[in-house]
Motif scaffolding. Sequence first.
Motif, short mmCIF file in Angstrom:
data_model
loop_
_atom_site.label_atom_id
_atom_site.label_comp_id
_atom_site.label_asym_id
_atom_site.label_seq_id
_atom_site.Cartn_x
_atom_site.Cartn_y
_atom_site.Cartn_z
N THR A 97 28.68 43.51 46.48
CA THR A 97 29.89 44.28 46.74
C THR A 97 30.57 43.74 47.99
OG1 THR A 97 28.52 45.91 47.89
CG2 THR A 97 29.11 46.40 45.61
N GLY A 98 31.87 43.94 48.07
CA GLY A 98 32.70 43.35 49.12
C GLY A 98 33.88 42.66 48.46
N ASP A 99 34.61 41.90 49.23
CA ASP A 99 35.79 41.23 48.67
C ASP A 99 35.37 40.05 47.81
OD1 ASP A 99 37.53 42.99 49.81
OD2 ASP A 99 37.86 41.77 51.59
N ILE A 100 35.93 39.99 46.61
CA ILE A 100 35.66 38.85 45.73
C ILE A 100 37.00 38.20 45.35
CG2 ILE A 100 33.47 39.73 44.91
CD1 ILE A 100 34.72 40.62 42.38
N GLU A 101 36.89 36.92 44.97
CA GLU A 101 38.09 36.15 44.64
C GLU A 101 37.95 35.60 43.23
OE1 GLU A 101 40.20 33.62 47.68
OE2 GLU A 101 39.21 32.06 46.50
N ALA A 102 39.02 35.70 42.46
CA ALA A 102 39.04 35.13 41.11
C ALA A 102 40.12 34.05 41.05
CB ALA A 102 39.33 36.23 40.08
N THR A 103 39.71 32.84 40.66
CA THR A 103 40.64 31.72 40.55
C THR A 103 40.83 31.40 39.08
OG1 THR A 103 39.78 30.84 42.62
CG2 THR A 103 41.06 29.33 41.27
N VAL A 104 42.09 31.37 38.66
CA VAL A 104 42.40 31.10 37.25
C VAL A 104 42.99 29.70 37.14
CG1 VAL A 104 43.73 31.85 35.23
CG2 VAL A 104 42.89 33.54 36.88
N THR A 105 42.45 28.92 36.21
CA THR A 105 43.01 27.61 35.88
C THR A 105 43.48 27.67 34.43
OG1 THR A 105 41.38 26.59 37.33
CG2 THR A 105 42.54 25.13 35.79
N ILE A 106 44.76 27.40 34.22
CA ILE A 106 45.29 27.40 32.85
C ILE A 106 44.93 26.07 32.20
CG2 ILE A 106 47.38 27.51 31.44
CD1 ILE A 106 46.55 30.18 32.70
N LEU A 107 44.13 26.14 31.14
CA LEU A 107 43.69 24.93 30.44
C LEU A 107 44.67 24.52 29.35
CD1 LEU A 107 39.91 25.87 30.02
CD2 LEU A 107 40.97 24.54 31.86
N SER A 108 45.31 25.51 28.73
CA SER A 108 46.33 25.21 27.72
C SER A 108 47.30 26.38 27.68
CB SER A 108 45.70 25.01 26.33
OG SER A 108 45.26 26.25 25.80
N ARG A 111 52.53 27.25 22.04
CA ARG A 111 53.49 28.17 21.42
C ARG A 111 52.80 29.43 20.92
NH1 ARG A 111 55.50 25.26 16.69
NH2 ARG A 111 53.70 23.95 17.08
N ARG A 112 51.56 29.27 20.42
CA ARG A 112 50.88 30.41 19.83
C ARG A 112 49.65 30.86 20.59
NH1 ARG A 112 51.13 27.36 14.29
NH2 ARG A 112 50.96 25.79 15.89
N MET A 113 49.06 29.95 21.35
CA MET A 113 47.81 30.30 22.05
C MET A 113 47.79 29.74 23.46
SD MET A 113 44.66 30.17 19.37
CE MET A 113 43.65 30.91 20.64
N ALA A 114 46.94 30.35 24.31
CA ALA A 114 46.69 29.84 25.66
C ALA A 114 45.20 29.98 25.94
CB ALA A 114 47.51 30.61 26.69
N THR A 115 44.70 29.11 26.81
CA THR A 115 43.29 29.15 27.21
C THR A 115 43.21 29.09 28.73
OG1 THR A 115 42.88 27.77 25.26
CG2 THR A 115 41.03 28.13 26.73
N ALA A 116 42.36 29.93 29.30
CA ALA A 116 42.24 29.98 30.76
C ALA A 116 40.78 29.96 31.18
CB ALA A 116 42.91 31.24 31.30
N ARG A 117 40.53 29.29 32.29
CA ARG A 117 39.20 29.27 32.91
C ARG A 117 39.28 30.15 34.16
NH1 ARG A 117 33.75 28.39 32.97
NH2 ARG A 117 33.20 28.56 35.15
#
Length: 140
Positions: A97-108, A111-117
Amino acid sequence: MSADQSRLDAMKTFLAEAFAPWVKALNIEPVDVSEAGAVFRIPAGDNLARTGGIVCGQALSAIADTVGVLTLIGINDDGRIMTTVDMTTHFMRPVSTGDIEATVTILSNGRRMATARIDIRQVGSPKVCAGATCAYAYMG
Ligand SMILES: CC(C)(COP(=O)(O)OP(=O)(O)OC[C@H]1O[C@@H](n2cnc3c(N)ncnc32)[C@H](O)[C@@H]1OP(=O)(O)O)[C@@H](O)C(=O)NCCC(=O)NCCSC(=O)Cc1ccccc1
């Protein structure tokens, strides 16, 4: 207002308007966004902890899915709405518990789909604690 500030504002507005009350209660804060992805801070309190002061996997999965959606809302200027169609999460080391960080990398982002890490870390630590890959389908 800078382009990035306007994107952050769009993400905050979408979070306030579109998500379930318990997801809003996670207090996810977008802090940075670019075409490549985004960074979020989350104050993980005792309400998200299982035994031992460890942030529960259920909360981490919800955070990962939510920040993936918010990032796409921030970087797309076309008002497209998406829905999650697949998600894989790995819990590699405990998150305290405490402050956490989430980093998103867009992989694709097609037009119809997206993928994220999504990588989740304790703030101040380089080690990834939990990682997720999410696939989203654009509706309409
Ligand atoms: C232990 C293992 C599963 C496997 O580890 P391995 O791959 O064999 O590798 P290794 O042993 O090298 O350890 C790797 C890192 O882990 C650390 N560490 C290890 N053990 C401990 C420990 N006892 N305490 C503290 N830390 C420990 C260790 O220091 C190292 O960190 P470091 O590199 O030094 O910084 C690890 O991946 C893990 O803890 N994942 C997170 C799981 C998690 O948090 N899940 C979500 C919550 S569960 C839930 O919500 C569902 C539920 C609710 C209610 C009730 C029931 C269920």
